[in-house]
Design a protein around this motif. Structure first.
Motif, PDB file in Angstrom:
ATOM      1  N   ASP A  52       0.865  -1.179   0.000  1.00  0.00           N
ATOM      2  CA  ASP A  52       0.000   0.000   0.000  1.00  0.00           C
ATOM      3  C   ASP A  52       0.900   1.226   0.000  1.00  0.00           C
ATOM      4  O   ASP A  52       1.962   1.222   0.636  1.00  0.00           O
ATOM      5  N   GLY A  78      -3.235   9.079  -9.214  1.00  0.00           N
ATOM      6  CA  GLY A  78      -4.587   8.942  -8.682  1.00  0.00           C
ATOM      7  C   GLY A  78      -4.624   8.292  -7.318  1.00  0.00           C
ATOM      8  O   GLY A  78      -4.126   8.858  -6.334  1.00  0.00           O
ATOM      9  N   PRO A  79      -5.216   7.086  -7.204  1.00  0.00           N
ATOM     10  CA  PRO A  79      -5.333   6.452  -5.892  1.00  0.00           C
ATOM     11  C   PRO A  79      -3.986   6.131  -5.265  1.00  0.00           C
ATOM     12  O   PRO A  79      -3.880   6.001  -4.041  1.00  0.00           O
ATOM     13  N   THR A  82      -3.033   9.438  -3.567  1.00  0.00           N
ATOM     14  CA  THR A  82      -3.964   9.750  -2.475  1.00  0.00           C
ATOM     15  C   THR A  82      -3.818   8.755  -1.338  1.00  0.00           C
ATOM     16  O   THR A  82      -4.021   9.109  -0.173  1.00  0.00           O
ATOM     17  N   ASN A  83      -3.469   7.504  -1.641  1.00  0.00           N
ATOM     18  CA  ASN A  83      -3.163   6.570  -0.554  1.00  0.00           C
ATOM     19  C   ASN A  83      -1.975   7.070   0.259  1.00  0.00           C
ATOM     20  O   ASN A  83      -1.958   6.971   1.489  1.00  0.00           O
ATOM     21  N   GLN A 116      -6.886   7.698 -14.083  1.00  0.00           N
ATOM     22  CA  GLN A 116      -6.293   8.096 -12.806  1.00  0.00           C
ATOM     23  C   GLN A 116      -5.800   9.541 -12.835  1.00  0.00           C
ATOM     24  O   GLN A 116      -4.874   9.918 -12.111  1.00  0.00           O
TER      25      GLN A 116
END
Length: 586
Positions: A52, A78-79, A82-83, A116
Motif C-alpha cells: 500500500d 490517482g489512488p 492519495t493513498n 487516474q
C-alpha cells in the motif's frame, strides 16, 4: 556499477537521486511509474516494494529517523498518491523531511479525464513544504534538488514531485548531456545549513540560566532534525538540569539517566521558574504553553531553528532563533558551573526523588497475575526483553497510553510512534523499514489490535524483504480507548467493538512466526521465541478490555458532559482553562 549516459527523464531522475547518495526507495508499482521503476536498479537504487502506498510514505518517514537522510517514496497516479497522502501528512505533523515522487498522466492528456487523472499538486500543497510538477525532462535534476532543499530547510517537512509519464519518457538530445552545453545541469547534494543563534540571543539565554533557581529543559523534534547527537546529554550532565523528553526526542537522554525526570513531569513544570523549550513546539502536548500546565510565573525560553515556531500560542520571554545543536554547542562553551551556580539543589533533588518514587510505584504494576492479561503485565514483559540499541515502536490508543510510560529506548531516533498526527498503524511500516535499515538491531513493536489491522498486510512486505521484526499485538477486540469512554461515560457502546482476530495467523500466512497467548505464564516464553525468530513474528496477546488506561484516568476522554475537552487535551487542563476565562464547567 557502470551506467550508461542518461537519455530520458526517468533516467535523469534516477541519476539525480543516486548522485545525492540515495540507495533505497519505497513504493508500489503502477503504470504511471513504469519507466522510473525500470531504471532505478540501473543506478544502484533498491526498491522496497510495499502493499500500500501509505506504507511507502511511512517507511520514507522511518528512513529519515534511522539514517538522518530524507526518505524517498514513490506512488502511482490517482489512488496511488492519495493513498500516500496520509503518510505525507503524518510526516508534515512530525516535521520529517521526505520526498514523495508521484507518477501522473501525460501532459498531453490534461483536462481530458485521463485514467487516474487528477490535479495531484493541488492535493499535496496543504501538507507539504513544496509541491510541483516537472514539465521538461532536462530539468529533472533541478527539480529533485528543489524538492529536497525545501524538505530540509529551515524546519524539515515533506515535498511532492509530480512527474508526468511523457516527461519520464522524453528523450534528451545527446548534445544537451555534454557538460559544455550547460543544458542538463548537475545539482550535487548540499551540506545542511545550520543557522547559528544570534550573539544577543545567546547572551540573553546564558543570563537567564544564571539567574534561574529551578530550571527545566523540555526537548522536541528539533533535536532530531538538528542532529543534536550527544550534545544534549553532555549539556544535561554538565549542568545537572532536570530534563524532560517527548515522543519526538526520546532516547537522547535515556529514561534511566538520573537527570531524566519524566515521571515527575507535572511537578517539574508547575514549580520550575525557568522552562527551556529545546526544539519543542508549543503544541497540545504542553497545553499550548498555557499556565494550566506551566508555572504562570516561569520565564519561558524557546530555542528553535524555525522562527515561525517561536511564540506560537503564547508570548515567549527569551526567544532564540537558531539551530538546536548549534545553540547547545554555544552553551557548552560556557562554564557549566557558572550557569548552574544559583540553582536550587534542594528543589532539583526533590524533583528527582519524586521521579524515583513514581517509577518505583510503577514497578509493582508489572507483576499483575490476571487472565485476561493486564496491559501493565504485557508492557512489563516486553520491557524486560528490550536490548541495548533496540528500536521500539508503540502504537495505538489504549495500549499506547500504557506503553509510552512503561517502555523506553537508550538511543536517539530509536523510539517509533505515530506522532502528533495520531496516525495509528503507521508504525507497522516504520518498524519494518527500521529492521531493513538496521538488520543487526532488535526491533520490537507493541501495538493495539485496531492499529495493527490498518497495515497488517505489510507483514508480506517484511517477509519478502527479510525484515527481522517482532510485533506484539495487544488484542482486546476493540477500539478500546473509545469503547472504554463510551462504557464509562455514556453506558452505551456503539461501533467500537471488534472480534478477537488471530493476528498471529497473519504472520504464519506469509511464512513468519506466530503465537497466540491468553495466560500470563505463557507470555514470556512466547515473546522469547518470537524475538529469537529470524524474520517477521507476531505475538497475539488477549488483554483485558476494562483496565482503565493512564490517559483515561488523566481525563483525556472523560468530561462532566461526556464530551471530549474542547480547549485542552486533558480534562483537568480544560477545567482550569475555563476557570481562567470565567466560564462555567458543567
Amino acid at each position: 556499477m557502470v551506467v550508461a549516459m542518461p537519455t530520458t527523464g526517468a533516467e535523469l531522475l534516477a541519476k539525480a537521486l543516486a548522485d545525492r547518495g540515495t540507495d533505497r526507495v519505497y513504493g508500489l508499482h503502477g503504470g504511471h511509474l513504469q519507466r522510473i521503476f525500470d531504471v532505478l536498479p540501473e543506478y544502484g537504487i533498491e526498491i522496497v516494494t510495499t502493499r500500500d502506498e501509505r506504507a511507502a510514505a511511512y517507511m520514507a518517514h522511518a528512513h529519515y529517523q534511522v539514517t538522518g537522510e530524507p526518505g524517498i517514496a514513490l506512488a502511482t497516479a490517482g489512488p496511488g498518491v492519495t493513498n500516500a497522502l496520509t503518510g505525507v501528512a503524518n510526516a508534515s505533523s512530525y516535521q520529517v523531511p521526505m520526498l514523495l515522487i508521484g507518477g501522473s498522466a501525460s501532459l498531453k492528456q490534461q483536462e481530458r479525464v485521463a485514467l487516474q487523472g487528477m490535479e495531484q499538486v493541488d492535493v499535496f500543497e496543504p501538507v507539504t513544504k513544496w509541491a510541483g510538477t516537472v514539465y521538461e525532462a532536462e530539468r529533472m535534476p533541478e527539480y529533485v534538488d528543489l524538492a529536497l532543499r525545501h524538505a530540509q530547510q529551515p524546519r524539515p517537512g515533506p515535498s511532492f514531485l509530480n512527474v508526468p509519464m511523457d516527461v519520464q519518457n522524453e528523450r534528451v538530445p545527446d548534445e544537451w548531456l555534454d557538460e559544455s552545453q550547460d543544458v542538463v545541469q548537475a545539482y550535487p547534494a548540499r551540506p545542511k545549513q545550520r543557522p547559528r543563534p544570534g550573539r544577543d540571543a545567546v547572551a540573553a539565554l546564558v543570563a537567564t540560566l544564571r539567574e534561574a533557581e529551578r530550571p527545566v529543559v523540555i526537548s522536541g523534534v528539533g533535536v532530531l532534525n538538528s542532529g543534536v547527537g550527544s550534545s544534549l546529554r553532555e549539556f544535561v550532565e554538565a549542568t545537572g538540569i532536570p530534563y524532560l523528553d517527548t515522543a519526538e526526542s526520546r532516547g537522547y537522554v535515556p529514561g534511566t539517566h538520573p537527570m531524566n525526570v519524566n515521571a515527575s513531569r507535572s511537578k517539574a513544570v508547575a514549580e520550575a521558574d525557568t522552562i527551556v523549550l529545546l526544539g519543542k513546539r508549543l503544541d497540545f502536548t504542553v497545553a499550548y504553553g498555557s499556565d494550566v500546565f506551566f508555572n504562570p510565573d516561569a520565564t519561558l525560553v524557546q530555542i528553535d531553528a524555525d522562527e515561525r515556531e517561536i511564540g506560537r500560542n503564547r508570548p515567549v520571554d527569551v526567544p532564540v532563533v537558531g539551530d538546536e545543536r548549534a545553540t547547545l554547542e554555544r552553551l557548552l562553551d560556557e562554564d557549566a558551573e557558572t550557569l548552574a551556580a544559583g540553582w536550587d539543589e534542594s528543589w532539583i533533588r526533590d524533583v528527582r526523588e519524586y521521579d524515583a518514587e513514581s517509577r518505583q510505584s510503577l514497578e509493582g504494576k508489572f507483576d499483575v497475575d490476571e487472565s485476561p492479561i493486564h496491559p501493565w503485565r504485557l508492557c512489563g514483559e516486553v520491557r524486560d526483553r528490550i536490548e541495548d540499541g533496540a528500536y521500539v515502536a508503540c502504537d495505538g490508543g489504549d495500549i499506547l497510553s500504557f506503553g509510552r510510560i512503561a517502555l523506553d529506548v537508550d538511543s536517539p531516533g530509536h523510539w517509533i510512534t505515530s506522532g502528533p498526527f495520531g496516525c495509528i498503524g503507521s508504525t507497522v511500516a516504520q518498524s519494518i523499514a527500521a529492521a531493513l535499515l538496521e538488520p543487526d538491531a532488535q526491533v520490537i513493536s507493541l501495538i493495539g489490535d485496531g492499529s495493527f489491522g490498518f497495515n497488517a498486510i505489510e507483514l508480506d512486505t517484511a517477509a519478502r524483504h527479510g525484515a527481522d521484526v517482532t510485533f506484539v499485538v495487544s488484542n482486546n477486540a476493540a477500539w478500546n480507548i473509545d469503547r472504554f469512554d463510551q462504557k464509562e461515560q455514556y453506558d452505551n457502546i456503539v461501533g467500537t467493538e471488534l472480534q478477537h482476530t488471530r493476528y498471529d495467523m497473519f504472520a504464519e500466512a506469509v511464512g513468519g512466526h506466530g503465537e497466540h497467548v491468553e495466560q500470563p505464564d505463557e507470555l514470556g516464553p512466547a515473546l522469547d521465541r518470537a524475538i529469537d525468530f529470524s524474520g517477521p513474528a507476531v505475538v497475539d496477546v488477549v488483554v483485558q478490555r476494562d483496565a482503565p488506561s493512564p490517559d483515561f484516568q488523566q481525563g483525556m476522554q472523560s468530561h462532566a458532559n461526556h464530551d471530549m475537552p474542547d480547549l485542552q487535551l486533558l480534562e483537568p487542563w480544560d477545567r482550569r482553562e475555563r476557570e481562567k476565562r470565567g466560564q462555567p464547567y458543567e
